[in-house]
Enzyme design. Sequence first.
Site, short mmCIF file in Angstrom:
data_model
loop_
_atom_site.label_atom_id
_atom_site.label_comp_id
_atom_site.label_asym_id
_atom_site.label_seq_id
_atom_site.Cartn_x
_atom_site.Cartn_y
_atom_site.Cartn_z
N PRO A 87 114.34 84.68 77.65
CA PRO A 87 115.12 83.70 77.14
C PRO A 87 116.04 82.75 77.75
CG PRO A 87 116.04 86.21 77.17
CD PRO A 87 114.55 86.20 77.92
N GLU A 114 116.26 95.35 80.55
CA GLU A 114 117.20 94.37 80.76
C GLU A 114 116.56 93.06 81.45
OE1 GLU A 114 120.49 93.61 80.49
OE2 GLU A 114 120.45 95.26 79.06
N ARG A 152 95.16 77.18 70.09
CA ARG A 152 94.57 76.07 68.77
C ARG A 152 94.33 74.81 69.27
NH1 ARG A 152 96.52 77.26 63.74
NH2 ARG A 152 96.76 74.93 63.41
N ASP A 164 98.74 68.90 61.37
CA ASP A 164 99.70 69.95 61.47
C ASP A 164 101.07 69.38 61.98
OD1 ASP A 164 98.23 72.03 60.91
OD2 ASP A 164 97.65 72.63 63.08
C1 LIG Z 1 116.01 92.36 76.01
S1 LIG Z 1 115.23 90.98 77.01
C2 LIG Z 1 116.11 90.89 78.36
C3 LIG Z 1 117.08 89.96 78.33
C4 LIG Z 1 117.99 89.53 79.56
N1 LIG Z 1 118.60 90.83 79.69
C5 LIG Z 1 118.82 88.45 79.39
O1 LIG Z 1 120.03 88.20 78.89
O2 LIG Z 1 118.34 87.20 79.69
C6 LIG Z 1 113.72 91.74 77.59
C7 LIG Z 1 112.55 90.83 77.85
O3 LIG Z 1 112.15 90.41 76.46
C8 LIG Z 1 111.80 89.04 76.59
N2 LIG Z 1 112.31 88.08 75.97
C9 LIG Z 1 113.32 88.32 75.14
N3 LIG Z 1 113.83 87.47 74.47
C10 LIG Z 1 112.90 86.29 74.57
C11 LIG Z 1 112.76 84.97 74.35
N4 LIG Z 1 114.00 84.39 73.32
N5 LIG Z 1 112.03 84.13 74.74
C12 LIG Z 1 111.15 84.70 75.67
N6 LIG Z 1 111.26 86.01 76.03
C13 LIG Z 1 112.03 86.72 75.44
C14 LIG Z 1 111.57 88.68 78.10
O4 LIG Z 1 110.37 88.88 78.55
C15 LIG Z 1 112.73 89.64 78.69
O5 LIG Z 1 112.52 90.00 79.90
#
Ligand SMILES: C[S@@+](CC[C@H](N)C(=O)[O-])C[C@H]1O[C@@H](n2cnc3c(N)ncnc32)[C@H](O)[C@@H]1O
Length: 220
Positions: A87, A114, A152, A164
């Site tokens: 994220p 985490e 795609r 699209d």
């Molecule tokens: C619970 S999340 C960890 C978030 C991290 N503690 C932070 O606040 O940045 C667990 C995993 O989900 C994935 N993930 C969660 N949200 C995501 C998003 N919006 N985009 C891409 N990957 C995501 C990532 O691979 C991440 O390491």
Amino acid sequence: MRFDVLTLFPEMIETYCSFSILKRARDADLINVNTLNPRDFSLDKHKKVDDTPYGGGSGMVLAPQPFVDAWEAVGKCENSITVMLTPQGEPLNEKIVRELAGFDQIVMLCGHYEGFDERIRQIIKPREISVGDFVLTGGELPALCLMDAVSRKVEGTINSAHDDSHANGMLEYPHYTKPREYRGLLVPDVLLSGNHKEIEQYRREQSLIRTRERRPDLLG
Ligand SMILES: C[S@@+](CC[C@H](N)C(=O)[O-])C[C@H]1O[C@@H](n2cnc3c(N)ncnc32)[C@H](O)[C@@H]1O
């Protein structure tokens, strides 16, 4: 196009890729999807892949050794890129999808809990990509979004994507199929006219109206 997905839950990737268009693309050798489980690379006697965070706090952090070793075990072609789903990354969009479709191989790192020990980033130096400003429990859904969208763009995977939404910076026009009337709602006459020029013009207008209403930011 080859996808290598590092994930603690390979079944999630395998399941999605066993249906519909991605399955067909795999069967036709247009895309190749491999999964690697960092747990299989863990040197810990209990095959642990995570541990408690230094400095305290809740949740578990993904340890560097299993992820880095799994990543190093992936055979990489010359035109390869590694993407970390997080994220904290650049928000995924059509431009990034096109850029990634220019590679022959995408290696993807899916986090959980985490997230990743920072040294995984420092050693692998991946391109970091997010699917939006919200937090999911794992990187598998984001990896699948990316893989699906990039697939795609691989020639032969789908018949036509040029209309699209986002393909040309606009949202697509509305679609209709049979029946001609449903609960009193009619298919626009022009679509039944057989006049291809008029149909094309109607669709162009609808596309513009939709984009203006819903996503004026796309029109600049
Ligand atoms: C619970 S999340 C960890 C978030 C991290 N503690 C932070 O606040 O940045 C667990 C995993 O989900 C994935 N993930 C969660 N949200 C995501 C998003 N919006 N985009 C891409 N990957 C995501 C990532 O691979 C991440 O390491």
